[in-house]
Motif scaffolding. Structure first.
Motif, PDB file in Angstrom:
ATOM      1  N   TRP A  36     -10.218  22.304 -10.396  1.00 57.61           N
ATOM      2  CA  TRP A  36      -9.527  21.013 -10.332  1.00 57.61           C
ATOM      3  C   TRP A  36      -9.169  20.598 -11.755  1.00 57.61           C
ATOM      4  CZ3 TRP A  36      -7.778  18.200  -6.266  1.00 57.61           C
ATOM      5  CH2 TRP A  36      -8.265  18.512  -4.996  1.00 57.61           C
ATOM      6  N   PHE A  37      -7.947  20.139 -11.903  1.00 58.27           N
ATOM      7  CA  PHE A  37      -7.459  19.625 -13.172  1.00 58.27           C
ATOM      8  C   PHE A  37      -6.876  18.235 -12.919  1.00 58.27           C
ATOM      9  CE2 PHE A  37      -7.475  23.262 -16.132  1.00 58.27           C
ATOM     10  CZ  PHE A  37      -7.862  24.258 -15.265  1.00 58.27           C
ATOM     11  N   ARG A  38      -6.604  17.510 -14.007  1.00 57.40           N
ATOM     12  CA  ARG A  38      -5.948  16.213 -13.858  1.00 57.40           C
ATOM     13  C   ARG A  38      -5.022  15.978 -15.033  1.00 57.40           C
ATOM     14  NH1 ARG A  38     -11.233  12.256 -14.751  1.00 57.40           N
ATOM     15  NH2 ARG A  38     -11.475  12.571 -17.009  1.00 57.40           N
ATOM     16  N   GLY A  42       1.551  10.749 -20.000  1.00 58.02           N
ATOM     17  CA  GLY A  42       1.642  10.944 -21.437  1.00 58.02           C
ATOM     18  C   GLY A  42       0.599  11.861 -22.036  1.00 58.02           C
ATOM     19  N   LYS A  43      -0.236  12.449 -21.173  1.00 57.48           N
ATOM     20  CA  LYS A  43      -1.291  13.339 -21.669  1.00 57.48           C
ATOM     21  C   LYS A  43      -1.137  14.739 -21.088  1.00 57.48           C
ATOM     22  CE  LYS A  43      -4.771   9.756 -22.479  1.00 57.48           C
ATOM     23  NZ  LYS A  43      -6.181   9.348 -22.244  1.00 57.48           N
ATOM     24  N   GLU A  44      -1.801  15.683 -21.730  1.00 57.82           N
ATOM     25  CA  GLU A  44      -1.781  17.048 -21.228  1.00 57.82           C
ATOM     26  C   GLU A  44      -2.713  17.194 -20.024  1.00 57.82           C
ATOM     27  OE1 GLU A  44      -0.781  19.498 -25.353  1.00 57.82           O
ATOM     28  OE2 GLU A  44      -2.693  19.789 -24.321  1.00 57.82           O
ATOM     29  N   ARG A  45      -2.414  18.189 -19.235  1.00 56.65           N
ATOM     30  CA  ARG A  45      -3.276  18.485 -18.097  1.00 56.65           C
ATOM     31  C   ARG A  45      -4.626  18.968 -18.624  1.00 56.65           C
ATOM     32  NH1 ARG A  45      -0.540  21.501 -13.089  1.00 56.65           N
ATOM     33  NH2 ARG A  45       0.923  19.817 -13.648  1.00 56.65           N
ATOM     34  N   GLU A  46      -5.708  18.427 -18.050  1.00 55.70           N
ATOM     35  CA  GLU A  46      -7.034  18.769 -18.541  1.00 55.70           C
ATOM     36  C   GLU A  46      -7.938  19.259 -17.422  1.00 55.70           C
ATOM     37  OE1 GLU A  46      -8.963  15.383 -20.277  1.00 55.70           O
ATOM     38  OE2 GLU A  46      -9.166  14.322 -18.371  1.00 55.70           O
ATOM     39  N   PHE A  47      -8.871  20.078 -17.803  1.00 55.90           N
ATOM     40  CA  PHE A  47      -9.847  20.647 -16.881  1.00 55.90           C
ATOM     41  C   PHE A  47     -10.799  19.578 -16.373  1.00 55.90           C
ATOM     42  CE2 PHE A  47     -12.729  23.648 -15.106  1.00 55.90           C
ATOM     43  CZ  PHE A  47     -14.008  23.244 -15.463  1.00 55.90           C
ATOM     44  N   VAL A  48     -11.134  19.655 -15.089  1.00 55.23           N
ATOM     45  CA  VAL A  48     -12.113  18.752 -14.488  1.00 55.23           C
ATOM     46  C   VAL A  48     -13.339  19.531 -14.003  1.00 55.23           C
ATOM     47  CG1 VAL A  48     -12.564  17.136 -12.598  1.00 55.23           C
ATOM     48  CG2 VAL A  48     -10.358  17.091 -13.782  1.00 55.23           C
ATOM     49  N   ALA A  49     -13.114  20.515 -13.149  1.00 48.96           N
ATOM     50  CA  ALA A  49     -14.233  21.263 -12.579  1.00 48.96           C
ATOM     51  C   ALA A  49     -13.732  22.595 -12.039  1.00 48.96           C
ATOM     52  CB  ALA A  49     -14.905  20.471 -11.459  1.00 48.96           C
ATOM     53  N   VAL A  64     -16.886  14.212 -16.725  1.00 45.84           N
ATOM     54  CA  VAL A  64     -17.146  13.981 -15.294  1.00 45.84           C
ATOM     55  C   VAL A  64     -18.510  14.492 -14.852  1.00 45.84           C
ATOM     56  CG1 VAL A  64     -14.668  14.183 -14.851  1.00 45.84           C
ATOM     57  CG2 VAL A  64     -16.155  16.154 -14.415  1.00 45.84           C
ATOM     58  N   LYS A  65     -19.210  15.149 -15.740  1.00 46.75           N
ATOM     59  CA  LYS A  65     -20.510  15.722 -15.392  1.00 46.75           C
ATOM     60  C   LYS A  65     -21.456  14.637 -14.897  1.00 46.75           C
ATOM     61  CE  LYS A  65     -21.193  19.165 -17.995  1.00 46.75           C
ATOM     62  NZ  LYS A  65     -21.498  20.031 -19.166  1.00 46.75           N
ATOM     63  N   GLY A  66     -22.105  14.908 -13.775  1.00 49.27           N
ATOM     64  CA  GLY A  66     -23.017  13.941 -13.191  1.00 49.27           C
ATOM     65  C   GLY A  66     -22.353  12.948 -12.259  1.00 49.27           C
ATOM     66  N   ARG A  67     -21.031  12.904 -12.261  1.00 46.97           N
ATOM     67  CA  ARG A  67     -20.302  11.967 -11.379  1.00 46.97           C
ATOM     68  C   ARG A  67     -19.473  12.712 -10.332  1.00 46.97           C
ATOM     69  NH1 ARG A  67     -16.366   8.863 -13.417  1.00 46.97           N
ATOM     70  NH2 ARG A  67     -15.829  10.304 -15.107  1.00 46.97           N
ATOM     71  N   PHE A  68     -18.933  13.864 -10.699  1.00 45.78           N
ATOM     72  CA  PHE A  68     -18.076  14.642  -9.798  1.00 45.78           C
ATOM     73  C   PHE A  68     -18.831  15.888  -9.334  1.00 45.78           C
ATOM     74  CE2 PHE A  68     -13.618  13.321 -11.565  1.00 45.78           C
ATOM     75  CZ  PHE A  68     -13.987  11.992 -11.447  1.00 45.78           C
ATOM     76  N   THR A  69     -18.522  16.308  -8.116  1.00 49.17           N
ATOM     77  CA  THR A  69     -19.118  17.525  -7.570  1.00 49.17           C
ATOM     78  C   THR A  69     -18.040  18.361  -6.892  1.00 49.17           C
ATOM     79  OG1 THR A  69     -21.228  16.400  -7.178  1.00 49.17           O
ATOM     80  CG2 THR A  69     -20.867  18.500  -6.053  1.00 49.17           C
ATOM     81  N   LYS A  87     -14.140   5.625 -12.935  1.00 51.13           N
ATOM     82  CA  LYS A  87     -13.796   4.763 -14.067  1.00 51.13           C
ATOM     83  C   LYS A  87     -12.275   4.678 -14.185  1.00 51.13           C
ATOM     84  CE  LYS A  87     -17.810   6.577 -16.572  1.00 51.13           C
ATOM     85  NZ  LYS A  87     -18.264   7.261 -17.817  1.00 51.13           N
ATOM     86  N   PRO A  88     -11.769   3.634 -14.796  1.00 49.63           N
ATOM     87  CA  PRO A  88     -10.315   3.538 -14.984  1.00 49.63           C
ATOM     88  C   PRO A  88      -9.738   4.746 -15.713  1.00 49.63           C
ATOM     89  CG  PRO A  88     -11.320   1.414 -15.401  1.00 49.63           C
ATOM     90  CD  PRO A  88     -12.449   2.382 -15.206  1.00 49.63           C
ATOM     91  N   GLU A  89     -10.497   5.332 -16.609  1.00 48.54           N
ATOM     92  CA  GLU A  89     -10.019   6.508 -17.347  1.00 48.54           C
ATOM     93  C   GLU A  89      -9.944   7.763 -16.491  1.00 48.54           C
ATOM     94  OE1 GLU A  89     -12.490   4.435 -18.242  1.00 48.54           O
ATOM     95  OE2 GLU A  89     -14.145   5.517 -19.224  1.00 48.54           O
ATOM     96  N   ASP A  90     -10.419   7.701 -15.267  1.00 50.62           N
ATOM     97  CA  ASP A  90     -10.257   8.816 -14.330  1.00 50.62           C
ATOM     98  C   ASP A  90      -8.887   8.791 -13.648  1.00 50.62           C
ATOM     99  OD1 ASP A  90     -13.676   8.340 -13.350  1.00 50.62           O
ATOM    100  OD2 ASP A  90     -12.877   9.893 -14.677  1.00 50.62           O
TER     101      ASP A  90
END
Length: 124
Positions: A36-38, A42-49, A64-69, A87-90
């Protein structure tokens, strides 16, 4: 070839939860490493999990560690992403992707198939 479709995005308040789904169509899904990426405006695509083909090995971004599974169900060709304590930053468009790598990978260039994305908006 694998066709990926994400769903489950939406608007949620900070502290809430969402469960994203990634449905895969095509042969050989169980052999792919999934991620999963996000991408925020205005930002680059980043790794999530990411999760390996067996489901036994996972990797998470520190943010996202500890919040996403991340998990997978090879019988159903599905890769859900459970997101808690949002969080809003998500806030971003979330993408599901498939890679022929054996181990979980963090770079977008390691992935060969991508879905169209699903919007997640977290209000403060």
């Amino acid at each position: 070839q694998v066709h990926l479709v994400e769903s489950g995005g939406g608007l949620v308040q900070a502290g809430g939860s969402l469960r994203l789904s990634c449905a895969a169509a095509g042969r050989g899904f169980s052999s792919y490493m999934m991620g999963w990426f996000r991408q925020a405006p205005g930002k680059e695509r980043e790794f999530v999990a990411a999760i390996d083909w067996s489901g036994r090995s996972t990797n998470y971004a520190d943010s996202v560690k500890g919040r996403f599974t991340i998990s997978r169900d090879n019988a159903k060709n599905a890769v859900p992403l459970q997101m808690n304590s949002l969080k809003p930053e998500d806030t971003a468009v979330y993408y599901c992707a498939a890679s022929d790598s054996i181990f979980p990978r963090l770079r977008t260039s390691d992935y060969i198939y991508w879905g169209q994305g699903t919007q997640v908006t977290v209000s403060s």
